[in-house]
Motif scaffolding. Sequence first.
Motif, mmCIF file in Angstrom:
data_model
loop_
_atom_site.group_PDB
_atom_site.id
_atom_site.type_symbol
_atom_site.label_atom_id
_atom_site.label_comp_id
_atom_site.label_asym_id
_atom_site.label_seq_id
_atom_site.Cartn_x
_atom_site.Cartn_y
_atom_site.Cartn_z
ATOM 1 N N LEU A 1 21.585 -21.470 -4.993
ATOM 2 C CA LEU A 1 20.650 -20.359 -5.203
ATOM 3 C C LEU A 1 19.506 -20.792 -6.114
ATOM 4 N N GLN A 2 19.841 -21.492 -7.197
ATOM 5 C CA GLN A 2 18.820 -21.973 -8.127
ATOM 6 C C GLN A 2 17.899 -22.990 -7.455
ATOM 7 N N ILE A 3 18.480 -23.873 -6.667
ATOM 8 C CA ILE A 3 17.691 -24.907 -5.997
ATOM 9 C C ILE A 3 16.736 -24.286 -4.986
ATOM 10 N N ALA A 4 17.232 -23.314 -4.229
ATOM 11 C CA ALA A 4 16.380 -22.646 -3.236
ATOM 12 C C ALA A 4 15.173 -22.001 -3.907
ATOM 13 N N ALA A 5 15.424 -21.330 -5.032
ATOM 14 C CA ALA A 5 14.326 -20.697 -5.759
ATOM 15 C C ALA A 5 13.377 -21.740 -6.338
ATOM 16 N N GLU A 6 13.933 -22.841 -6.813
ATOM 17 C CA GLU A 6 13.136 -23.901 -7.434
ATOM 18 C C GLU A 6 12.155 -24.516 -6.439
ATOM 19 N N VAL A 7 12.581 -24.686 -5.190
ATOM 20 C CA VAL A 7 11.719 -25.347 -4.208
ATOM 21 C C VAL A 7 10.857 -24.356 -3.439
ATOM 22 N N GLY A 8 10.831 -23.117 -3.888
ATOM 23 C CA GLY A 8 9.917 -22.146 -3.290
ATOM 24 C C GLY A 8 10.418 -21.465 -2.035
ATOM 25 N N ILE A 9 11.748 -21.474 -1.792
ATOM 26 C CA ILE A 9 12.322 -20.768 -0.649
ATOM 27 C C ILE A 9 13.427 -19.854 -1.171
ATOM 28 N N PRO A 10 13.076 -18.774 -1.851
ATOM 29 C CA PRO A 10 14.083 -17.931 -2.503
ATOM 30 C C PRO A 10 14.968 -17.149 -1.537
ATOM 31 N N ASN A 11 14.525 -16.944 -0.322
ATOM 32 C CA ASN A 11 15.348 -16.246 0.668
ATOM 33 C C ASN A 11 16.454 -17.197 1.128
ATOM 34 N N MET A 12 17.708 -16.873 0.764
ATOM 35 C CA MET A 12 18.803 -17.796 1.014
ATOM 36 C C MET A 12 19.050 -18.031 2.498
ATOM 37 N N ALA A 13 18.941 -16.986 3.289
ATOM 38 C CA ALA A 13 19.168 -17.147 4.735
ATOM 39 C C ALA A 13 18.134 -18.114 5.313
#
Length: 296
Positions: free
Chosen positions: A249-261
């Motif tokens: 979850l943190q990594i997704a937000a960090e790379v600019g793709i906060p939507n997990m799906a």
Amino acid sequence: MKIETVQYGLPLMSMRVFQRRRYDDRITDWHYHKELEFIYLLDGVLESYIQDEFTVMKPGDVIVIGANQLHRDRIYSDPGMEYIVLQFDIRQYFESSVMPYYRIFANPMFPLSSLNYIFAENPETRRIVGECIREIYAESVTRSDGYELAISLLIKKMFLAILRSDVRQIINFQRNVEMIRMQPVLEYIESNLFGKILLEEASRIANLSYYYFVKYFRKVFGMSFLAYVNLQRIRHAERMLLTSEASILQIAAEVGIPNMAHFYRMFRRYNHCSPSEFRKKRLEWGTGAMTKQPKA
């Protein structure tokens, strides 16, 4: 004619490489796959058919088959023949610094097999590429520390040898003008990778209209602007998965793709596995864990 699904022996590298001896002299069915394929003949004689091209291969010969190119072959020697087959998804081996070359070797409209004249006419290039294929196979079997790095370097060495041996200039690569114009755009993407990246701003930086920029970017890099941005974000996510203990979850937000799906969907598109599977398998392999090669 059939679509072949390549089962990766090195799934995190999107690669299958195997050595095999064949005895059946029946001609194979026409087939194709999204992966590039190199064949390096070790022993015997092989007839290769790639769309409307025909080649008779002898020991030491190499051919390349482009993504989605129809092909089939037949053994033409007794007792059989032995070869190394290397199949891989080229997208895994091109970071931002060499993206201009991506559009050459990954363009589905470019018949990559047209470069096989290089192997027929240039013994040194044939030797270099053949040795690289043998080394890639050896690295895939031993999987010593750093084998992923070794394979990546060998892949690039192969393409460099091909690129510099294209005396017929089949590859029409206009690097200077196009890349000078796009360099500020790449810098904009890199500096804003973890925030908002706007196509409108990129087109302004390139001093092109919005609609012309969309077409121009695809022409230069062989992919859309959005696909390029997503690729760079996923590449950064891969590095974070292996070098930090941050949650997915943190990594997704960090790379600019906060939507997990969306993040999971994008990650699987480029790596054929989930982020957690990528982290687990890559770290296991990094400690020397061995997995079986798929049967040829």
